[in-house]
Design a protein around this motif. Structure first.
Motif, PDB file in Angstrom:
ATOM      1  N   MET A   1       2.725 -10.171  -7.490  1.00  0.00           N
ATOM      2  CA  MET A   1       2.439  -8.736  -7.512  1.00  0.00           C
ATOM      3  C   MET A   1       0.972  -8.521  -7.189  1.00  0.00           C
ATOM      4  SD  MET A   1       3.483  -6.014 -10.471  1.00  0.00           S
ATOM      5  CE  MET A   1       2.618  -6.913 -11.745  1.00  0.00           C
ATOM      6  N   LYS A   6      -7.445   0.182 -10.701  1.00  0.00           N
ATOM      7  CA  LYS A   6      -6.486   1.138 -11.253  1.00  0.00           C
ATOM      8  C   LYS A   6      -6.470   2.456 -10.505  1.00  0.00           C
ATOM      9  CE  LYS A   6      -4.842   3.092 -15.593  1.00  0.00           C
ATOM     10  NZ  LYS A   6      -5.002   3.147 -17.060  1.00  0.00           N
ATOM     11  N   VAL A   9      -4.272   2.273  -6.951  1.00  0.00           N
ATOM     12  CA  VAL A   9      -2.920   1.714  -6.925  1.00  0.00           C
ATOM     13  C   VAL A   9      -2.006   2.629  -6.114  1.00  0.00           C
ATOM     14  CG1 VAL A   9      -0.941   1.046  -8.328  1.00  0.00           C
ATOM     15  CG2 VAL A   9      -3.255   0.619  -9.160  1.00  0.00           C
ATOM     16  N   GLN A  16       2.611   1.492  -0.434  1.00  0.00           N
ATOM     17  CA  GLN A  16       2.374   0.056  -0.603  1.00  0.00           C
ATOM     18  C   GLN A  16       2.592  -0.680   0.714  1.00  0.00           C
ATOM     19  OE1 GLN A  16       1.774  -2.283  -3.734  1.00  0.00           O
ATOM     20  NE2 GLN A  16       1.015  -2.944  -1.749  1.00  0.00           N
ATOM     21  N   TYR A  28       6.448  -4.538  -7.144  1.00  0.00           N
ATOM     22  CA  TYR A  28       5.049  -4.173  -6.934  1.00  0.00           C
ATOM     23  C   TYR A  28       4.607  -3.235  -8.050  1.00  0.00           C
ATOM     24  CZ  TYR A  28       5.471  -6.036  -2.195  1.00  0.00           C
ATOM     25  OH  TYR A  28       5.665  -6.864  -1.106  1.00  0.00           O
ATOM     26  N   ARG A  29       3.313  -3.077  -8.160  1.00  0.00           N
ATOM     27  CA  ARG A  29       2.752  -2.177  -9.152  1.00  0.00           C
ATOM     28  C   ARG A  29       2.418  -0.842  -8.493  1.00  0.00           C
ATOM     29  NH1 ARG A  29      -2.751  -3.619 -12.344  1.00  0.00           N
ATOM     30  NH2 ARG A  29      -3.472  -3.498 -10.199  1.00  0.00           N
ATOM     31  N   THR A  31       1.549   3.602  -9.411  1.00  0.00           N
ATOM     32  CA  THR A  31       1.002   4.494 -10.426  1.00  0.00           C
ATOM     33  C   THR A  31       1.761   5.806 -10.414  1.00  0.00           C
ATOM     34  OG1 THR A  31      -1.014   5.545 -11.264  1.00  0.00           O
ATOM     35  CG2 THR A  31      -0.762   5.458  -8.889  1.00  0.00           C
ATOM     36  N   LEU A  37       0.258   2.812 -14.852  1.00  0.00           N
ATOM     37  CA  LEU A  37       0.779   1.783 -13.961  1.00  0.00           C
ATOM     38  C   LEU A  37       2.180   1.370 -14.401  1.00  0.00           C
ATOM     39  CD1 LEU A  37      -2.375  -0.498 -13.658  1.00  0.00           C
ATOM     40  CD2 LEU A  37      -1.735   1.461 -12.264  1.00  0.00           C
ATOM     41  N   PHE A  38       3.044   1.117 -13.446  1.00  0.00           N
ATOM     42  CA  PHE A  38       4.375   0.613 -13.771  1.00  0.00           C
ATOM     43  C   PHE A  38       4.877  -0.271 -12.644  1.00  0.00           C
ATOM     44  CE2 PHE A  38       5.164   4.405 -11.286  1.00  0.00           C
ATOM     45  CZ  PHE A  38       6.333   4.164 -10.575  1.00  0.00           C
ATOM     46  N   LYS A  39       5.819  -1.162 -12.983  1.00  0.00           N
ATOM     47  CA  LYS A  39       6.419  -2.050 -12.003  1.00  0.00           C
ATOM     48  C   LYS A  39       7.587  -1.342 -11.323  1.00  0.00           C
ATOM     49  CE  LYS A  39       5.326  -6.288 -14.559  1.00  0.00           C
ATOM     50  NZ  LYS A  39       5.911  -7.448 -15.274  1.00  0.00           N
ATOM     51  N   ASN A  81      10.039   0.121 -17.087  1.00  0.00           N
ATOM     52  CA  ASN A  81       8.924  -0.732 -16.669  1.00  0.00           C
ATOM     53  C   ASN A  81       9.372  -2.147 -16.311  1.00  0.00           C
ATOM     54  OD1 ASN A  81       6.714   1.170 -17.020  1.00  0.00           O
ATOM     55  ND2 ASN A  81       7.112   0.999 -19.214  1.00  0.00           N
TER      56      ASN A  81
END
Length: 222
Positions: A1, A6, A9, A16, A28-29, A31, A37-39, A81
């Motif tokens: 990842m 921050k 993101v 992305q 991926y991470r 926002t 932030l979350f996956k 998440n």
């Protein structure tokens, strides 16, 4: 990842993918609107030039957790998440944020085996916005639709959606209700429902072929 500061993101899988020379499918991470932030699971490979974000997924054996939950009205995040295929759903606010940067939505079956375009639907939010209040059934337009090998493009199918139900297609009744799609052949069952709810399920439909068979909802763009 990948790691970013921050405040930098990406907000969607599309963003992305635009940052990578060769984006690959995976987690991926991102926002959300609150800067949290979350996956998220991003698919860059199944349809050339596209980026898809997984917003909901469940195994058929977990259908009861999802069948009476609309996307536009119910805020019921599940493992939000931790993207997975068995029981997963983003919060409504994250769905809305992704919807605002997406053009299409789609539903796949057993995505871990790849997209084969059998038992698959795709349409635009302009045709059918599943994040806006809806009630009852209608002949809804889809860009592409396949159910048990019955396939059509730019066609209508009988679709039901309300605050008390996840969206679903009644494939067997579609033509009977004067829509263009005809799902009676190739093993259709009376009152069969597809791509959600599964009040009458069909083992010939990939999403309901076994207890572990999965249904996935995605938002995306080309």
């Amino acid at each position: 990842m990948l790691a970013y500061p921050k405040d930098d993101v990406p907000k969607s899988c599309k963003e992305q993918g635009q940052r990578l020379s060769r984006p690959s499918t995976g987690i991926y991470r991102l926002t959300d609107g609150n800067g949290t932030l979350f996956k998220a699971f991003c698919d860059f490979d199944s349809e050339r030039g596209s980026a898809w974000t997984l917003i909901q997924a469940f195994a058929f054996e977990n259908n009861s957790l999802f069948q009476h939950k609309s996307l536009f009205d119910d805020d019921v995040p599940i493992n939000s998440n931790s993207p997975n295929w068995n029981a997963y759903r983003l919060s409504r606010s994250r769905m809305l944020r992704l919807r605002n940067v997406s053009t299409y939505w789609r539903v796949t079956c057993n995505f871990t085996s790849g997209v084969t375009y059998r038992d698959y639907l795709r349409t635009t939010f302009a045709n059918f916005d599943i994040m806006i209040y809806s009630t009852g059934g209608k002949c809804q337009k889809y860009d592409f639709l396949d159910i048990r090998g019955n396939r059509c493009s730019n066609c209508t199918a009988w679709t039901y959606y309300s605050p008390d139900f996840t969206p679903f297609i009644e494939s067997y009744n579609s033509r009977i209700k004067k829509c263009q799609f005809d799902g009676r052949i190739n093993g259709g069952l009376k009152d069969e429902t597809n791509f959600g709810y599964y009040g009458v399920s069909n083992p010939n439909f990939t999403c309901t072929s076994s207890p572990g068979a999965t249904t996935e909802y995605w938002f995306g763009s080309y």
